[in-house]
Motif scaffolding. Structure first.
Motif, PDB file in Angstrom:
ATOM      1  N   TYR A  42      41.722  38.833  11.022  1.00 23.67           N
ATOM      2  CA  TYR A  42      42.126  39.103  12.405  1.00 23.67           C
ATOM      3  C   TYR A  42      41.043  38.644  13.369  1.00 23.67           C
ATOM      4  O   TYR A  42      39.887  39.047  13.259  1.00 23.67           O
ATOM      5  N   GLU A  43      41.431  37.789  14.303  1.00 20.76           N
ATOM      6  CA  GLU A  43      40.536  37.308  15.361  1.00 20.76           C
ATOM      7  C   GLU A  43      40.999  37.901  16.690  1.00 20.76           C
ATOM      8  O   GLU A  43      42.062  37.556  17.202  1.00 20.76           O
ATOM      9  N   PRO A  44      40.247  38.833  17.268  1.00 18.33           N
ATOM     10  CA  PRO A  44      40.659  39.435  18.540  1.00 18.33           C
ATOM     11  C   PRO A  44      40.540  38.447  19.693  1.00 18.33           C
ATOM     12  O   PRO A  44      39.686  37.555  19.681  1.00 18.33           O
ATOM     13  N   GLN A  45      41.385  38.618  20.688  1.00 18.18           N
ATOM     14  CA  GLN A  45      41.372  37.742  21.853  1.00 18.18           C
ATOM     15  C   GLN A  45      40.463  38.254  22.953  1.00 18.18           C
ATOM     16  O   GLN A  45      40.155  37.544  23.907  1.00 18.18           O
ATOM     17  N   ASN A  46      40.048  39.504  22.876  1.00 10.38           N
ATOM     18  CA  ASN A  46      39.155  40.077  23.875  1.00 10.38           C
ATOM     19  C   ASN A  46      38.424  41.234  23.206  1.00 10.38           C
ATOM     20  O   ASN A  46      38.804  41.707  22.132  1.00 10.38           O
ATOM     21  N   CYS A  47      37.373  41.697  23.848  1.00 12.84           N
ATOM     22  CA  CYS A  47      36.732  42.929  23.420  1.00 12.84           C
ATOM     23  C   CYS A  47      37.533  44.109  23.970  1.00 12.84           C
ATOM     24  O   CYS A  47      38.462  43.939  24.749  1.00 12.84           O
ATOM     25  N   THR A  48      37.158  45.287  23.573  1.00 17.71           N
ATOM     26  CA  THR A  48      37.751  46.496  24.129  1.00 17.71           C
ATOM     27  C   THR A  48      36.702  47.212  24.969  1.00 17.71           C
ATOM     28  O   THR A  48      35.496  46.997  24.802  1.00 17.71           O
ATOM     29  N   TYR A  49      37.162  48.101  25.845  1.00 13.59           N
ATOM     30  CA  TYR A  49      36.249  48.724  26.811  1.00 13.59           C
ATOM     31  C   TYR A  49      36.512  50.226  26.903  1.00 13.59           C
ATOM     32  O   TYR A  49      37.193  50.709  27.812  1.00 13.59           O
ATOM     33  N   PRO A  50      35.969  50.989  25.953  1.00 15.89           N
ATOM     34  CA  PRO A  50      36.076  52.448  26.043  1.00 15.89           C
ATOM     35  C   PRO A  50      35.339  52.962  27.284  1.00 15.89           C
ATOM     36  O   PRO A  50      34.438  52.300  27.811  1.00 15.89           O
ATOM     37  N   PHE A  51      35.696  54.156  27.720  1.00 13.22           N
ATOM     38  CA  PHE A  51      35.070  54.709  28.918  1.00 13.22           C
ATOM     39  C   PHE A  51      35.116  56.220  28.859  1.00 13.22           C
ATOM     40  O   PHE A  51      35.691  56.817  27.933  1.00 13.22           O
ATOM     41  N   GLY A  52      34.546  56.856  29.848  1.00 18.52           N
ATOM     42  CA  GLY A  52      34.585  58.310  29.914  1.00 18.52           C
ATOM     43  C   GLY A  52      33.618  58.831  30.942  1.00 18.52           C
ATOM     44  O   GLY A  52      32.930  58.070  31.637  1.00 18.52           O
ATOM     45  N   THR A  53      33.555  60.145  31.057  1.00 14.49           N
ATOM     46  CA  THR A  53      32.626  60.807  31.962  1.00 14.49           C
ATOM     47  C   THR A  53      31.980  61.975  31.240  1.00 14.49           C
ATOM     48  O   THR A  53      32.667  62.767  30.576  1.00 14.49           O
ATOM     49  N   HIS A  54      30.665  62.075  31.352  1.00 11.30           N
ATOM     50  CA  HIS A  54      29.912  63.208  30.834  1.00 11.30           C
ATOM     51  C   HIS A  54      29.321  63.976  32.013  1.00 11.30           C
ATOM     52  O   HIS A  54      28.874  63.366  32.998  1.00 11.30           O
ATOM     53  N   VAL A  55      29.309  65.288  31.925  1.00  7.58           N
ATOM     54  CA  VAL A  55      28.732  66.143  32.954  1.00  7.58           C
ATOM     55  C   VAL A  55      27.811  67.155  32.286  1.00  7.58           C
ATOM     56  O   VAL A  55      28.206  67.802  31.301  1.00  7.58           O
TER      57      VAL A  55
END
Length: 780
Positions: free
Chosen positions: A621-634
């Protein structure tokens, strides 16, 4: 027949854990082979010195010593330690020093004996005549006139100068309501896996086959690089990564000792083991971070950030390891964070110093980037007297903008940054805790509320993003084989060492074939068993390895449906897998046992047109893009002004890693990541003195936090599937590390705001905090 439950999305305990907690797992040091010898390495006590001579005679004369070698004996037999990332100046990196040493801990000689204790006795008898030279320790002084040159062939200590110019940034700075200038230091860190590095080499002269057991994250890539170093064909090398007791990026590498034990086994005709000691691990295993960033931020009065400009100084150490000069680039590319900042420019001056090389460490350039983005938001808020949460919301990339191009040229896949921030603030009851903070200040108590909204680049995949010299690309492989008894074997090119793919991949396969999770075995880490794979790093195990697995699952399902369709006389596209049967999708009562289909495939008594015998499928499998996880910590903290001690009151993390396959594993990854991020914020720091001596060379001096030094983690999630892969997953292995560091710094500095303290460099140790408060009081 009992109904087999679904497994994906359930809180499944890790299938790897029983063997680990019962002591039945096999690590490198557990490998015992007949006639095995032990190797010990002599390391340089000097940061920078000329080697006048090395006398090995006494060591070689010691009874029971099999071999003692220095750089002169191996220079024509073992190639250099590889660096595949591009740079203007890539020095020759010998496996044993030749003519000169360039950092404390550099390998100078190796002794091999029946036991490690006898090998150490031989090491103690080696006499080296050194001529000490001036050391370069401060990266800012590395290019100063008169600085000692570490690699004379270059005439400079510059590794490379990488620039991403944008003239529009200067115009934005001129037209801004305020230009905020500040400096951020990401201190040098040591990864400190519980298991140090280790390697065992075994040469079979009859088959001319080398087997190397190594505590590595990248068995296939290691095999490819060893083939070059040892001048062997890749089909003559087998690399096995057994249990790996933590990697965190420092085992995403190729080290001198791996080639040395291989060469020694080939030379001596006996297996040779080398196990790193903790002091060696501090000195001779790659470090992380070590960046200085000078920033200029263009901001408007309403808190909008219009441009960012940065100058980085990046300490590469004395040599370049596998990816050393590639890591800082992530800091520049990701420094705009979650925010719709339209203009960006930066340059990165990478320099040599007389230290161990830096390279990937959990997050690898992205924690530094997030630290820049989040300190920017806090300082903009402070500059204009705005709420830091509102400044973030004003600058967020809106949900409807995805896929979202950024000023650095990346394209974020999906996100809902407002949702994660809102959920995190609600969890701590933000208005209430701000009121409590105000009341506490009146009582002489100093509470701080810190936040960090992060995004990271993960699933390091598209091959074009990886260095051209890297043998493999960014793709990943998987094989799915249904055995004759209808059990399933998965062979994956990723090399998990705590990430849990033995569990998540089994969950996925079990659901797809309607079988029990215990009917699935996941194999990895052995180049003689699994197809060529790229390995585990950059939170890519499930985001890239998972889709490869699903491709093979789908191929195998299609084949089995063709077989079943001839047996059931229905079209294959009307069939599904459920409860160990192949059934009609709209009428599950019409079914045949899964085993019956398997028997037909292996028995092949009645050939089926267009279907070969066996049940085995492989995919890449060759991905076409990276992935971009996100979130907020307090984080909510209290700082004792009389001691500088930081006490955690609350720690809330809302992370979005796309679709969650295994909630228990996701929580475990976030826990570990937060712990390491807090460690950078408050405790950990690799320190060299001005002569290049490593002062933090043991766990007595390097403050890895203990459990009581960490808060209770209150975790929750949002789910924003990624459109990049069929699973919708984004990756979570580094998320906690990236969000926690700026969050904790933000909280501490918020507590110190009444003293007029706007910034302190990490780690925020009690003494540093106390001194800052004392100095502020004296000035006040």
């Amino acid at each position: 027949m009992a109904v087999i439950p679904k497994f994906v999305g359930e809180r499944i305990k890790r299938r790897e854990d029983p063997r680990l907690i019962t002591g039945t797992g096999i690590y490198v040091d557990d490998v015992r082979l007949p006639g095995m010898l032990s190797a010990v390495v002599l390391r340089s006590p000097h940061a920078h010195a000329k080697i006048n001579s090395i006398d090995l005679s006494k060591a070689r004369a010691l009874k029971g010593v099999a071999c003692v070698l220095s750089g002169d004996e191996v220079k024509d037999r073992i190639g250099p330690v590889p660096c595949v990332a591009p740079a203007d100046h890539v020095p020759f990196h010998p496996v044993l020093a030749q003519g000169k040493v360039r950092f404390v801990g550099e390998a100078v000689a190796v002794a091999v004996a029946a036991t490690p204790y006898l090998a150490q006795d031989a090491i103690d008898l080696i006499e080296v005549d050194y001529d000490p030279l001036d050391a370069v320790v401060d990266p800012e002084k590395a290019l100063a006139p008169g600085a000692a040159v570490i690699h004379e062939e270059f005439g400079t200590n510059s590794v490379t100068l990488a620039s991403v110019p944008n003239p529009a940034v200067d115009q934005a700075l001129r037209s801004a309501d305020r230009v905020i200038k500040f400096r951020l230091v990401n201190q040098r860190l040591a990864p400190i896996p519980m298991e140090p590095r280790g390697a065992v080499g075994k040469w079979d002269p009859g088959y001319r086959q080398l087997t190397l057991w190594s505590s590595t994250q990248i068995p296939h890539l290691l095999r490819s690089q060893l083939a070059e170093m040892l001048k062997l064909g890749e089909n003559s090398i087998r690399v096995i990564a057994p249990e790996v007791g933590g990697g965190f990026g420092c085992k995403l590498n190729v080290y001198a000792e791996e080639a040395l034990v291989a060469h020694l086994s080939m030379t001596l005709g006996r297996p040779v083991k080398w196990i790193e000691r903790r002091r060696e691990n501090f000195a001779g295993t790659t470090h992380g971070r070590d960046q200085i960033a000078d920033l200029e931020i263009a901001a408007l009065k309403d808190g909008t950030v219009t441009a960012m400009k940065a100058h980085f100084i990046c300490d590469m150490g004395a040599y370049l390891q596998l990816l050393t000069p590639a890591i800082p680039g992530f800091s520049g590319l990701m420094m705009t964070g979650c925010y719709k900042i339209p203009l960006l420019s930066f340059d990165q001056q990478m320099v040599f110093t007389n230290k161990m090389a830096t390279d990937a460490y959990r997050g690898a350039g992205r924690p530094e980037a997030c630290y820049i983005a989040e300190r920017t938001m806090d300082l903009v808020a402070a500059e204009f007297g705005l709420d830091p949460a509102e400044v973030r919301k004003k600058n967020f990339i809106p949900k409807e903008a995805f896929p979202a191009p950024t000023a650095s040229g990346l394209v974020y896949d999906s996100g809902d940054y407002v949702l994660s921030l809102t959920k995190a603030l609600a969890a701590v009851d933000y208005p209430k805790v701000r009121a409590e903070q105000e009341q506490a200040r009146k009582q002489g108590r100093y509470l701080g509320i810190g936040m960090a909204s992060y995004v990271e680049i993960c699933g390091i995949g598209p091959s074009a993003l990886l260095p051209p010299k890297l043998k493999g690309g960014g793709w990943e492989s998987a094989t799915v084989r249904m055995e004759p008894d209808s059990k399933v074997t998965v062979l994956t090119g990723v090399s998990p060492h705590g990430q849990g793919q033995e569990t998540t991949f089994a969950q996925m396969v079990a659901d797809e074939f309607g079988i029990d999770i215990d009917d699935v075995k996941v194999l990895h880490g052995d180049t003689a068993v699994v197809p060529y794979g790229i390995g585990t790093f950059g939170s890519r195990g499930t985001t890239v390895g998972g889709p490869a697995l699903m491709m093979s699952v789908t191929k195998l399902q299609d084949k089995m449906k063709k077989i079943a369709s001839t047996m059931m006389e229905v079209p294959p596209d009307q069939l599904t897998f459920t409860n160990r049967t192949v059934a009609l999708a709209n009428d599950p009562s019409r079914s045949i046992p899964l085993q019956q289909v398997v028997d037909a495939a292996y028995g092949y008594k009645q050939p089926i047109p267009g279907v070969e015998p066996g049940l085995d499928q492989t995919s890449f499998y060759e991905p076409q893009n990276c992935t971009y996880p996100f979130g907020t910590h307090v984080a909510v903290v209290e700082v004792d002004p009389e001691t500088g001690v930081v006490k955690f009151l609350r720690y809330v993390a809302v992370d979005d890693c796309g679709k969650i396959l295994s909630p228990l594993l996701v929580e475990g990854q976030v826990h570990g990541g937060i712990a390491q991020g807090i460690a950078q914020a408050l405790y950990e720091e690799v320190v060299y003195d001005e002569g290049g001596q490593l002062l933090t060379a043991t766990l007595m001096d390097y403050a890895v936090p203990k459990a009581h030094m960490l808060p209770r983690f209150e975790l929750s999630a949002t789910v924003t599937p990624s459109p990049v892969n069929v699973l919708g997953v984004k990756g979570v292995g580094e998320a906690g590390t990236i969000g926690s560091t700026p969050c904790v710094v933000s909280a501490v500095l918020d507590a110190l705001a009444p003293f007029g303290i706007r910034h302190l460099d990490m780690p925020l140790k009690p003494e540093k905090v106390w001194r800052a408060i004392r100095d502020a009081r004296q000035k006040g």
